[in-house]
Enzyme design. Structure first.
Site, PDB file in Angstrom:
ATOM      1  CG  HIS A 197      -8.977  -1.182   3.871  1.00 11.82           C
ATOM      2  ND1 HIS A 197      -8.670  -1.265   2.528  1.00 11.82           N
ATOM      3  CD2 HIS A 197      -8.700   0.100   4.223  1.00 11.82           C
ATOM      4  CE1 HIS A 197      -8.235  -0.110   2.096  1.00 11.82           C
ATOM      5  NE2 HIS A 197      -8.238   0.746   3.108  1.00 11.82           N
ATOM      6  CG  ASP A 198     -11.551   2.173   3.284  1.00  9.41           C
ATOM      7  OD1 ASP A 198     -11.227   2.119   4.489  1.00  9.41           O
ATOM      8  OD2 ASP A 198     -10.865   2.744   2.418  1.00  9.41           O
TER       9      ASP A 198
ATOM     10  CG  ASP B 233      -4.886   5.596   0.783  1.00 12.21           C
ATOM     11  OD1 ASP B 233      -5.830   4.811   0.925  1.00 12.21           O
ATOM     12  OD2 ASP B 233      -4.811   6.691   1.387  1.00 12.21           O
TER      13      ASP B 233
ATOM     14  CD  GLU C  16      -8.736   4.416  -1.848  1.00 15.43           C
ATOM     15  OE1 GLU C  16      -9.677   4.027  -1.139  1.00 15.43           O
ATOM     16  OE2 GLU C  16      -7.732   4.993  -1.387  1.00 15.43           O
TER      17      GLU C  16
ATOM     18  CG  ASP D 232      -2.327   0.401   0.934  1.00 11.34           C
ATOM     19  OD1 ASP D 232      -2.494   1.461   0.315  1.00 11.34           O
ATOM     20  OD2 ASP D 232      -3.259  -0.333   1.305  1.00 11.34           O
TER      21      ASP D 232
END
Length: 571
Positions: A340-341, A207, A267, A99
């Site tokens: 994860h979100d 991210d 993302e 990440d």
């Protein structure tokens, strides 16, 4: 020679390290725990592991607030542990993606500590510092440089009394935004990326990468956003895919990624199909694929994610089809239901009741994995893990959830109404520990887990799933095998069938004279549909089905049990 586009045929598995496997009994997952469980991923058949942040961090946002990009947080292990994990992953024929969180750092990062040490600091311009509005006293409501609202509630600006200025944070106040306008910042980021590539990582999930370019006025100020309610405005038009974003990504590629055959996925909240075509166009050399959020917002009401409404299947089909068609000739799709979100998909778009949990989880997997793009599996998705029915606010750990609760409570909302809205959508639904077995704490830890284990782990767990040939796990394993065995799944053209049907999701994939037909009942009621012109395809070879005893098709008509799906191949 390594295929530069190897990621097109790959399947990626996301690990949230904090909740995956704890090797030392402190209640927090760690790198050694991941190493101990790698054979589960080998059995599933995935090609790539994407690791959510393991960098040194105060853990304000569970690791997305990084205080040192070139060290491992002690809660997860050491640099030697990440080296061991990279080696273990490679030994098993898989790849590892890290990440990359570079829109912001932690406020405890050395860069920010230096930046806030004084207005004359050499790193002052590494972050977004601005004085109070003219005529306002710093630290008071309305004095903020813009009226932007944070993703995590409240203002995007935090007052720093020591230097008499505000700093920008699109997320938590402990996550100050880096100033990508400063070339020194960009070069420091690229150097860090090269450091990890040299260490052996095979790519990056980036991210909120489309937020790094902010729109500046000629005088260096940032514009206010439109106010819809309250005192805060929507600043997203001024930082989402800003004016220099393509320049920055092309520079990043040239400086840190070029000629290395790495997987890169950005993302990108708010990204459109046209923007995605540009970001993922191979000729532009920016990123391989992006994460879109459009399909994840289809069940949001006017009040956003905390205001849920029932999903209309026709909306979902139209959206996924638009992305399939929009990136058909240029670019590439990422395919995901969970991360994860996001809350657990079987509880969200499926049916997590005992009667339909397994079949709805399988069918959701089928519909997604047979599309054109790179599929992502989030830990526990392959088990059909569900949301958690937390009853008290004290059980939640997520900073976004807790900030929303606090702000909404202050605005007069009732605790009962807030909890009812939080339960189905909180990010904590995805963050409860991985359910390995039926033992205490689901085999995740011998200690006290950092967040409660879902009580249904006694029935839903990896040990039970691997032992059951009809489990969600084995269905996902077969989905991956089908992708690997048939080029039509990876490269075939897409055509949506029955666009107006609110119960059945059907489409074809075609390549070199082969046609793959996917037909799925996305409801808890039987379905009886006619697929015009598909009689030959309905009579094709069944590659995968949720129901071994499914009714045979009669010409163009097919009858499907609740949540039944089939994948058929006509050669």
């Amino acid at each position: 020679m390594r295929d530069p586009e190897w990621w097109k045929s790959a399947v990626v598995y996301q690990i949230y390290p904090r909740s995956f496997a704890d090797s030392d009994g402190d209640g927090v997952g760690d790198l050694r725990g991941i190493i101990d469980r790698l054979d589960h991923l080998v059995a599933l058949g995935v090609d790539v592991i994407w690791l959510s942040p393991i960098y040194r961090s105060p853990q304000d946002d569970n690791g997305y607030d990084i205080s040192d990009y070139e060290d491992v947080d002690p809660s997860f292990g050491t640099l030697e542990d990440i080296d061991a994990l990279i080696a273990a992953v490679h030994e098993r024929g898989m790849k590892l993606v890290m990440d990359l969180v570079v829109n912001h750092t932690s406020d405890e990062h050395a860069w920010f500590e230096e930046s806030r040490s004084g207005t004359d600091s050499p790193k002052r311009d590494w972050y977004w510092w601005r004085p109070p509005r003219e005529g306002h006293e710093g630290g008071t409501p309305g004095a903020e440089p813009t009226n932007w609202e944070s993703f995590f509630s409240g203002s995007t600006w935090e007052w720093d009394a020591a230097t008499g200025e505000y700093y920008l944070h699109l997320f938590s106040r402990k996550q100050p935004d880096l100033n990508w306008e400063n070339p020194e910042v960009r070069q420091a980021v690229y150097a860090m990326m090269r450091w990890w590539v040299d260490r052996g990582v095979d790519g990056f999930r980036m991210d909120v990468i489309n937020l790094v370019s902010k729109e500046l006025r000629p005088d260096g100020s940032l514009p206010d956003g439109v106010v819809r309610s309250g005192r805060f405005g929507d600043g997203s038009p001024y930082y989402t895919a800003g004016p220099r974003i393509h320049e920055f990504l092309a520079e990043m590629h040239a400086e840190a990624l070029a000629d290395k055959a790495l997987l890169t996925v950005g993302e990108m909240p708010g990204v459109t199909i046209e923007q995605a075509r540009a970001f993922t166009d191979p000729a532009r050399r920016e990123v391989n694929m992006v994460f879109t959020f459009e399909h994840m917002g289809l069940d949001h009401g006017p009040g956003g994610k905390w205001d849920q409404r029932p999903l209309r299947l026709t909306d979902l089909k139209a959206n996924l089809a638009a992305w399939q068609e929009g990136l058909a000739d240029v670019g590439w799709n990422s395919l995901y239901w969970n991360n994860h979100d996001q809350p657990r998909i079987v509880s969200r778009f499926g049916d997590d009741s005992p009667e339909h949990r397994v079949t709805s989880a399988k069918t959701l997997g089928t519909v997604l994995h047979m599309l054109r793009g790179t599929p992502y599996v989030y830990q526990g998705e392959e088990l059909g893990m569900t949301n958690v029915d937390f009853r008290r606010i004290e059980e939640f750990r997520d900073v976004e959830t807790l900030n929303h609760y606090r702000h909404a409570l202050g605005d007069g909302a009732s605790p009962e109404a807030l909890l009812a809205g939080i339960r189905p959508v909180s990010r904590d639904n995805a963050r409860t520990p991985m359910q390995w077995d039926a033992s205490a704490n689901a085999g995740f830890t011998t200690g006290e887990p950092w967040i409660a284990v879902n009580p249904n782990h006694t029935e839903i767990n990896a040990e039970a799933a691997r032992a059951d040939a009809g489990s969600v796990f084995h269905h996902y394993r077969r989905l991956i095998e089908v992708r690997r065995a048939h080029d039509v799944v990876v490269h075939g053209d897409f055509a949506l069938l029955l666009p107006g049907d609110e119960q059945v999701f059907a489409y074809t994939r075609s390549l070199d004279g082969q046609t793959l037909l996917v037909v799925a009942n996305m409801s808890g009621e039987p379905a009886d549909v006619e697929l015009e012109g598909q009689a030959d395809h309905l009579a094709g070879e069944v590659l995968l089905s949720t129901h071994d005893d499914g009714a045979p098709a009669e010409g163009e008509r097919v009858r499907l049990a609740p949540w039944e799906s089939r994948v058929l191949l006509r050669r």
